[in-house]
Design a protein around this motif. Structure first.
Motif, PDB file in Angstrom:
ATOM      1  N   ASP A 114      52.264 -30.842 107.952  1.00  0.00           N
ATOM      2  CA  ASP A 114      53.870 -31.963 108.242  1.00  0.00           C
ATOM      3  C   ASP A 114      53.939 -31.675 109.557  1.00  0.00           C
ATOM      4  OD1 ASP A 114      53.786 -31.296 105.537  1.00  0.00           O
ATOM      5  OD2 ASP A 114      55.752 -29.612 105.809  1.00  0.00           O
ATOM      6  N   VAL A 115      53.629 -34.057 110.192  1.00  0.00           N
ATOM      7  CA  VAL A 115      53.484 -34.054 111.620  1.00  0.00           C
ATOM      8  C   VAL A 115      54.856 -35.010 111.462  1.00  0.00           C
ATOM      9  CG1 VAL A 115      52.210 -35.208 113.652  1.00  0.00           C
ATOM     10  CG2 VAL A 115      50.944 -33.465 112.346  1.00  0.00           C
ATOM     11  N   LEU A 116      55.594 -34.706 112.381  1.00  0.00           N
ATOM     12  CA  LEU A 116      57.289 -34.976 111.856  1.00  0.00           C
ATOM     13  C   LEU A 116      57.907 -35.397 113.293  1.00  0.00           C
ATOM     14  CD1 LEU A 116      58.483 -33.791 108.589  1.00  0.00           C
ATOM     15  CD2 LEU A 116      57.329 -36.100 108.554  1.00  0.00           C
ATOM     16  N   TYR A 117      58.707 -36.661 113.531  1.00  0.00           N
ATOM     17  CA  TYR A 117      59.160 -36.599 114.764  1.00  0.00           C
ATOM     18  C   TYR A 117      60.937 -35.650 114.377  1.00  0.00           C
ATOM     19  CZ  TYR A 117      56.972 -40.617 116.750  1.00  0.00           C
ATOM     20  OH  TYR A 117      55.863 -41.214 117.476  1.00  0.00           O
ATOM     21  N   PRO A 118      60.590 -34.634 115.518  1.00  0.00           N
ATOM     22  CA  PRO A 118      62.062 -33.173 115.034  1.00  0.00           C
ATOM     23  C   PRO A 118      63.205 -33.671 114.932  1.00  0.00           C
ATOM     24  CG  PRO A 118      60.644 -33.326 117.257  1.00  0.00           C
ATOM     25  CD  PRO A 118      60.226 -34.551 116.776  1.00  0.00           C
ATOM     26  N   HIS A 119      63.324 -34.875 115.882  1.00  0.00           N
ATOM     27  CA  HIS A 119      65.081 -35.233 116.662  1.00  0.00           C
ATOM     28  C   HIS A 119      65.336 -36.294 115.425  1.00  0.00           C
ATOM     29  CE1 HIS A 119      63.479 -33.078 119.756  1.00  0.00           C
ATOM     30  NE2 HIS A 119      64.987 -32.221 120.121  1.00  0.00           N
ATOM     31  N   LEU A 120      64.232 -37.178 114.406  1.00  0.00           N
ATOM     32  CA  LEU A 120      65.392 -37.624 113.271  1.00  0.00           C
ATOM     33  C   LEU A 120      65.210 -37.210 113.256  1.00  0.00           C
ATOM     34  CD1 LEU A 120      62.162 -40.360 113.859  1.00  0.00           C
ATOM     35  CD2 LEU A 120      64.457 -40.878 115.298  1.00  0.00           C
ATOM     36  N   GLY A 165      63.472 -31.335 112.341  1.00  0.00           N
ATOM     37  CA  GLY A 165      63.990 -29.912 113.282  1.00  0.00           C
ATOM     38  C   GLY A 165      62.129 -29.553 113.842  1.00  0.00           C
ATOM     39  N   GLY A 166      62.101 -28.916 114.926  1.00  0.00           N
ATOM     40  CA  GLY A 166      60.773 -28.313 114.998  1.00  0.00           C
ATOM     41  C   GLY A 166      61.064 -26.985 116.091  1.00  0.00           C
ATOM     42  N   PRO A 167      60.030 -26.707 116.760  1.00  0.00           N
ATOM     43  CA  PRO A 167      59.731 -25.204 116.907  1.00  0.00           C
ATOM     44  C   PRO A 167      61.103 -24.404 117.731  1.00  0.00           C
ATOM     45  CG  PRO A 167      58.048 -26.043 117.662  1.00  0.00           C
ATOM     46  CD  PRO A 167      58.942 -26.844 117.197  1.00  0.00           C
ATOM     47  N   LEU A 168      61.525 -25.601 118.631  1.00  0.00           N
ATOM     48  CA  LEU A 168      62.600 -25.650 119.517  1.00  0.00           C
ATOM     49  C   LEU A 168      64.256 -25.514 119.021  1.00  0.00           C
ATOM     50  CD1 LEU A 168      61.666 -27.016 123.372  1.00  0.00           C
ATOM     51  CD2 LEU A 168      61.468 -24.552 122.314  1.00  0.00           C
ATOM     52  N   PHE A 169      65.032 -26.020 117.788  1.00  0.00           N
ATOM     53  CA  PHE A 169      66.153 -25.797 117.258  1.00  0.00           C
ATOM     54  C   PHE A 169      66.028 -25.975 115.672  1.00  0.00           C
ATOM     55  CE2 PHE A 169      64.540 -30.128 118.267  1.00  0.00           C
ATOM     56  CZ  PHE A 169      65.182 -31.227 116.789  1.00  0.00           C
ATOM     57  N   ARG A 170      66.468 -25.455 115.071  1.00  0.00           N
ATOM     58  CA  ARG A 170      66.396 -25.035 113.770  1.00  0.00           C
ATOM     59  C   ARG A 170      66.542 -26.453 113.089  1.00  0.00           C
ATOM     60  NH1 ARG A 170      66.497 -21.195 109.714  1.00  0.00           N
ATOM     61  NH2 ARG A 170      67.283 -22.064 107.827  1.00  0.00           N
ATOM     62  N   GLY A 171      66.023 -26.865 111.522  1.00  0.00           N
ATOM     63  CA  GLY A 171      66.143 -28.379 110.906  1.00  0.00           C
ATOM     64  C   GLY A 171      66.110 -28.099 110.058  1.00  0.00           C
ATOM     65  N   LEU A 172      65.349 -28.985 108.599  1.00  0.00           N
ATOM     66  CA  LEU A 172      65.276 -28.643 107.289  1.00  0.00           C
ATOM     67  C   LEU A 172      63.907 -27.790 107.449  1.00  0.00           C
ATOM     68  CD1 LEU A 172      63.813 -32.515 106.113  1.00  0.00           C
ATOM     69  CD2 LEU A 172      66.009 -31.170 106.197  1.00  0.00           C
ATOM     70  N   SER A 173      63.959 -26.574 105.506  1.00  0.00           N
ATOM     71  CA  SER A 173      63.499 -25.532 105.269  1.00  0.00           C
ATOM     72  C   SER A 173      62.134 -26.909 105.373  1.00  0.00           C
ATOM     73  CB  SER A 173      63.924 -25.224 104.548  1.00  0.00           C
ATOM     74  OG  SER A 173      63.610 -25.688 103.600  1.00  0.00           O
ATOM     75  N   GLY A 174      60.928 -25.625 105.248  1.00  0.00           N
ATOM     76  CA  GLY A 174      59.398 -25.646 105.126  1.00  0.00           C
ATOM     77  C   GLY A 174      59.048 -26.460 103.500  1.00  0.00           C
TER      78      GLY A 174
END
Length: 612
Positions: A114-120, A165-174
């Motif tokens: 999944d290639v997504l913008y982490p802060h959106l 979300g991304g490597p540095l902060f938690r976001g959505l599940s896989g």
């Protein structure tokens, strides 16, 4: 997805045909010096990844490609999406035409990663994509509504306002990230939808729900859907119209899922026990025959047994399936339809600019960057506190500090721009989402607010604290020179990052470049040897420093040059004399060429980054 009806201007039905598709890659290493000196041959072999695979998928059908890991499923899907680099043999057509930019914009491709913008947020991610990819015949409100419908259809309403979300902060599940990736492609109702392992990371219920949506998308909206899947459940397996089974890059079955047991039984691979078709296919693709499984386990050379099974399956495929498939392929003659860009250049630019500002608001406008600049300005102002007019050396050094700090600080920030967005740029450009020019200008323009606001605050603080010429016009001109230098430094950073596309290499090159520009900037070395004097004319720091000197001093200005009170002309001061007070407009023009040239180099370097 019955309520997501395609717009006639957006899509049309598409027939995908692939005939005898083959793909090889070179493996091994070339011979070294000894082998070349003594006539040795290069140790380079070719490995076959795909070997003569054929098939056809019509509108309203779902084709699944099954097989174990390493069988070539993802490679074939990538080839069908026009994203496979290297030499591909065989023939792939879309409504009878080869792959083109028109086909690309009618194709949805969901990668396994999944290639997504982490802060959106989820909503922002889908809405910005809708604004970019849905046709101009729809209003903004209709596009936003389409995005919200897709969210509800994929069960994303609960996390609509959560960050990816991304490597540095938690976001959505896989699983939620996977559904967002699928939603981005489903959003535009593509004529052809390709999905690599769309159920990976999902539980059985959500996997079934996702495949049900894809099934309806094909059946009700007339889409052509192709998926790769490792080992589907029985319920998912029965949703497929056709399947292609691969074993080490070669096809062993093509046809309807319901005919699998009958076909393999007819060629001598029946089982005395009840077995699910997906499990049977995976065992056979791995070279395991159910009735001979125990024998293979006890065999001294089990690999030989698996090879014989695979060879028999491939031989049976060419004997029983290949001929009929060729007839089917030749009987289908689809019509071709073209489609232009869905949105105008200006619409793409404005949407990308808004998306970029939202994505980078946590990075660009963070407290640490503001603290860095303000603290350096305050400390510099205290060090140069109200420098007397007679202390010309301190005033000149302060101007050089301006050119050094704002020649290098924005350069290092800009170096990271394109390497960090490389995967996203490739993904979106591969989908034909926008023009490269609209992305480039939106991306660079989006950095301007912070890139120009911080140096403005810096100059406002240190200029008046440092005791430079207290004249509003001189202050304004000094500020413009600094901002001019900032834009050029940013341009060089963008060019370095775009050329190398590697953060470590780019920062290394930027460090070497800044060191050279610093030394050749006209302050530390005032009498550069003639054979290397050309270096200073490549340094934008030199031109920034010279312009600041020209703004701050006149040729007839006086300064105290000896303890007895003797005054001298500012133009004769060595640090000023070495750069001169003439040719100001020539320097402005040279910096303009640098500004345009560096950005043009960055743009051309991005064009080399071929979409896959």
């Amino acid at each position: 997805m019955s309520h997501l009806k395609p717009d006639s201007s957006l899509s049309c039905q598409l027939v995908l045909k692939f005939e005898e598709v083959g793909y090889k890659v070179r493996v091994g290493k070339e011979g070294g010096c000894l082998s070349s000196c003594y006539g040795g041959q290069k140790n380079v072999n070719e490995k076959t990844i795909l070997n003569g695979i054929s098939g056809v998928v019509c509108p309203g059908e779902v084709l699944a490609m099954l097989g174990p890991s390493g069988s070539g499923k993802t490679t074939l899907l990538t080839a069908l999406g026009g994203r496979l680099n290297g030499k591909l043999s065989g023939k792939i057509t879309y409504n009878g035409q080869p792959f083109s930019g028109t086909v690309k914009r009618r194709t949805g491709f969901v990668t396994q990663d999944d290639v997504l913008y982490p802060h959106l947020t989820v909503t922002e991610t889908l809405v910005f994509t809708a604004l970019l990819r849905l046709p101009g015949s729809l209003t903004k409100a209709e596009k936003v509504c389409q995005a919200k419908r897709v969210m509800e259809e994929l069960g994303l309403g609960r996390v609509a306002h959560s960050m990816i979300g991304g490597p540095l902060f938690r976001g959505l599940s896989g699983g939620e990230r996977k559904r967002v990736s699928i939603g981005l492609e489903m959003l535009v109702n593509p004529s052809l939808l390709l999905l690599d392992e769309p159920t990976s990371g999902l539980d059985s219920t959500m996997a079934l729900r996702t495949m049900s949506i894809l099934r309806r998308l094909a059946a009700e909206d007339g889409r052509t859907v192709v998926v790769t899947i490792h080992q589907p459940s029985n319920r998912i397996y029965n949703m497929f119209d056709k399947i292609v089974v691969l074993s080490e890059g070669s096809p062993i079955y093509y046809g309807q899922p319901s005919s699998v047991l009958e076909y393999f039984s007819s060629i001598g691979f029946s089982s005395s026990i009840s077995v699910n078709p997906p499990e049977l296919l995976l065992d056979l693709a791995n070279g395991i025959s159910l009735d001979s499984e125990q024998t293979a386990e006890n065999s001294i050379e089990p690999e030989c047994g698996s090879k014989s099974v695979k060879e028999k399956l491939i031989s049976a495929y060419h004997k029983n399936i290949s001929t009929g498939l060729k007839t089917e392929l030749s009987s289908i003659n689809p019509n071709n339809n073209n489609k232009e860009w869905c949105t105008s250049w200006w619409e793409q630019f404005t949407v990308l600019l808004r998306r970029g500002l939202k994505e980078r608001r946590h990075d660009s406008f963070n407290n640490l960057r503001i603290f860095q600049v303000i603290s350096v300005a305050t400390l510099g102002g205290l060090l140069w506190w109200h420098t007397p007019q007679s202390h010309i050396q301190d005033r000149v050094s302060l101007l050089f500090f301006f050119s050094v700090f704002w020649g290098f600080y924005p350069l290092y920030n800009a170096v990271f721009t394109f390497p960090q967005e490389r995967s996203m740029l490739i993904k979106e450009r591969s989908s034909g989402m926008y023009r490269l020019s609209s992305y480039f200008l939106a991306r660079t323009a989006g950095d301007l607010p912070m890139e120009l606001a911080l140096p403005t605050a810096f100059v406002v603080i240190i200029y008046w604290m440092g005791g430079l010429k207290a004249d509003p016009v001189t202050f304004l001109l000094s500020l413009l020179v600094v901002l001019y230098s900032v834009l050029i430094a940013q341009s060089l950073g963008l060019a370095v990052g775009a050329i190398l596309m590697d953060v470590k290499q780019a920062t290394t090159l930027a460090s070497v470049t800044t060191l050279v520009f610093l030394v050749a900037g006209g302050y530390y070395v005032q009498h550069i040897p003639a054979f290397i004097v050309w270096l200073k004319y490549l340094s934008y720091s030199y031109y920034c420093y010279k312009l600041l000197i020209g703004v701050q001093f006149d040729a007839n200005d006086r300064y105290q040059c000896s303890p007895d009170g003797t005054s001298c002309r500012a133009a004769d001061y060595p640090a000023i004399k070495s750069v001169g007070l003439t040719g100001i407009w020539t320097d402005v023009c040279i910096m303009a060429l640098m500004l345009v040239g560096y950005r043009l180099i960055a743009y051309l370097a991005l064009r080399r980054l071929r979409p896959r």
